[in-house]
Write a protein that holds these residues in place. Structure first.
Motif, PDB file in Angstrom:
ATOM      1  N   PHE A   1       0.833  -1.198   0.000  1.00 22.90           N
ATOM      2  CA  PHE A   1       0.000   0.000   0.000  1.00 22.90           C
ATOM      3  C   PHE A   1       0.873   1.255   0.000  1.00 22.90           C
ATOM      4  CE2 PHE A   1      -2.267   3.370   2.251  1.00 22.90           C
ATOM      5  CZ  PHE A   1      -3.396   3.473   1.471  1.00 22.90           C
ATOM      6  N   ASP A   2       1.908   1.281   0.861  1.00 22.66           N
ATOM      7  CA  ASP A   2       2.801   2.441   0.906  1.00 22.66           C
ATOM      8  C   ASP A   2       3.522   2.632  -0.422  1.00 22.66           C
ATOM      9  OD1 ASP A   2       2.119   3.050   3.512  1.00 22.66           O
ATOM     10  OD2 ASP A   2       3.778   1.915   4.374  1.00 22.66           O
ATOM     11  N   PHE A   3       3.923   1.561  -1.069  1.00 24.01           N
ATOM     12  CA  PHE A   3       4.613   1.645  -2.358  1.00 24.01           C
ATOM     13  C   PHE A   3       3.693   2.238  -3.433  1.00 24.01           C
ATOM     14  CE2 PHE A   3       5.765  -0.287  -6.442  1.00 24.01           C
ATOM     15  CZ  PHE A   3       7.060   0.200  -6.580  1.00 24.01           C
TER      16      PHE A   3
ATOM     17  N   TYR B   1       1.170   9.456  -5.477  1.00 19.91           N
ATOM     18  CA  TYR B   1       1.495  10.808  -5.034  1.00 19.91           C
ATOM     19  C   TYR B   1       2.573  11.414  -5.927  1.00 19.91           C
ATOM     20  CZ  TYR B   1      -1.200  11.168  -0.704  1.00 19.91           C
ATOM     21  OH  TYR B   1      -2.204  11.306   0.204  1.00 19.91           O
ATOM     22  N   ARG B   2       3.537  10.597  -6.359  1.00 21.09           N
ATOM     23  CA  ARG B   2       4.613  11.103  -7.223  1.00 21.09           C
ATOM     24  C   ARG B   2       4.061  11.546  -8.570  1.00 21.09           C
ATOM     25  NH1 ARG B   2       8.817   6.988  -7.320  1.00 21.09           N
ATOM     26  NH2 ARG B   2       9.119   7.623  -5.174  1.00 21.09           N
ATOM     27  N   LEU B   3       3.016  10.862  -9.058  1.00 22.42           N
ATOM     28  CA  LEU B   3       2.377  11.280 -10.313  1.00 22.42           C
ATOM     29  C   LEU B   3       1.820  12.701 -10.211  1.00 22.42           C
ATOM     30  CD1 LEU B   3       0.397   8.152 -11.542  1.00 22.42           C
ATOM     31  CD2 LEU B   3       2.147   9.400 -12.797  1.00 22.42           C
ATOM     32  N   PHE B   4       1.252  13.025  -9.043  1.00 25.40           N
ATOM     33  CA  PHE B   4       0.676  14.344  -8.836  1.00 25.40           C
ATOM     34  C   PHE B   4       1.709  15.363  -8.360  1.00 25.40           C
ATOM     35  CE2 PHE B   4      -3.148  11.655  -8.301  1.00 25.40           C
ATOM     36  CZ  PHE B   4      -3.907  12.192  -9.324  1.00 25.40           C
ATOM     37  N   GLY B   5       2.936  14.925  -8.118  1.00 28.26           N
ATOM     38  CA  GLY B   5       3.975  15.833  -7.673  1.00 28.26           C
ATOM     39  C   GLY B   5       3.953  16.107  -6.184  1.00 28.26           C
ATOM     40  N   TRP B   6       3.277  15.266  -5.433  1.00 26.38           N
ATOM     41  CA  TRP B   6       3.209  15.444  -3.992  1.00 26.38           C
ATOM     42  C   TRP B   6       4.198  14.512  -3.310  1.00 26.38           C
ATOM     43  CZ3 TRP B   6      -2.718  14.467  -4.170  1.00 26.38           C
ATOM     44  CH2 TRP B   6      -3.345  15.557  -4.775  1.00 26.38           C
ATOM     45  N   GLU B   7       4.397  14.736  -2.026  1.00 25.37           N
ATOM     46  CA  GLU B   7       5.266  13.860  -1.248  1.00 25.37           C
ATOM     47  C   GLU B   7       4.396  12.978  -0.358  1.00 25.37           C
ATOM     48  OE1 GLU B   7       8.636  14.036   2.274  1.00 25.37           O
ATOM     49  OE2 GLU B   7       7.760  15.871   1.497  1.00 25.37           O
ATOM     50  N   TYR B   8       4.574  11.673  -0.458  1.00 31.55           N
ATOM     51  CA  TYR B   8       3.821  10.747   0.399  1.00 31.55           C
ATOM     52  C   TYR B   8       4.706  10.360   1.573  1.00 31.55           C
ATOM     53  CZ  TYR B   8       1.385   6.616   2.069  1.00 31.55           C
ATOM     54  OH  TYR B   8       0.743   5.711   2.863  1.00 31.55           O
ATOM     55  N   ARG B   9       4.218  10.660   2.759  1.00 31.32           N
ATOM     56  CA  ARG B   9       4.944  10.261   3.968  1.00 31.32           C
ATOM     57  C   ARG B   9       4.251   9.065   4.589  1.00 31.32           C
ATOM     58  NH1 ARG B   9       5.106  15.611   7.186  1.00 31.32           N
ATOM     59  NH2 ARG B   9       3.862  16.470   5.529  1.00 31.32           N
ATOM     60  N   LYS B  10       5.005   8.013   4.830  1.00 34.20           N
ATOM     61  CA  LYS B  10       4.431   6.803   5.423  1.00 34.20           C
ATOM     62  C   LYS B  10       3.966   7.107   6.839  1.00 34.20           C
ATOM     63  CE  LYS B  10       7.516   3.804   2.865  1.00 34.20           C
ATOM     64  NZ  LYS B  10       8.567   2.804   2.934  1.00 34.20           N
ATOM     65  N   PRO B  11       2.780   6.633   7.208  1.00 31.30           N
ATOM     66  CA  PRO B  11       2.302   6.860   8.578  1.00 31.30           C
ATOM     67  C   PRO B  11       3.108   6.028   9.568  1.00 31.30           C
ATOM     68  CG  PRO B  11       0.778   5.467   7.376  1.00 31.30           C
ATOM     69  CD  PRO B  11       1.804   5.928   6.391  1.00 31.30           C
ATOM     70  N   VAL B  12       3.193   6.514  10.779  1.00 31.91           N
ATOM     71  CA  VAL B  12       3.891   5.775  11.827  1.00 31.91           C
ATOM     72  C   VAL B  12       2.993   4.633  12.258  1.00 31.91           C
ATOM     73  CG1 VAL B  12       4.863   5.948  14.135  1.00 31.91           C
ATOM     74  CG2 VAL B  12       5.044   7.872  12.561  1.00 31.91           C
TER      75      VAL B  12
END
Length: 84
Positions: A22-24, A30-41
């Motif tokens: 899911f994180d991958f 998110y990279r497609l939209f130019g955003w940064e995806y931060r994995k939840p703790v």
């Protein structure tokens, strides 16, 4: 050996990989939209049973548990009955 009996052996690793997958995938979206995806703790995996406490014979001092052996006493003047 039937396949139904072996199915749980193959499902457990797949289920354990779902959060990583899911994180991958979310990272790619998110990279497609130019955003940064931060994995939840995530909470670390917990043991399903409580292990036995280590008891050392040296320096063994018995400490009573809080509130386990001492009853709570109310003052003599307090009455819990409700009168209407």
């Amino acid at each position: 050996v039937c396949l139904a009996c072996l199915l749980p052996l193959f499902l457990v690793p797949i289920i354990n990989l779902l959060p990583v997958l899911f994180d991958f995938i979310m990272g790619k979206v998110y990279r497609l939209f130019g955003w940064e995806y931060r994995k939840p703790v995530r909470a670390p995996p917990a043991c399903p049973y409580k292990p036995a406490a280590n008891k050392s014979s040296s320096n063994a001092v018995a400490e009573p548990e809080l509130g386990a052996s001492e009853p709570v006493h109310k003052p003599a003047g307090v009455d819990d009955s409700k009168l209407d």
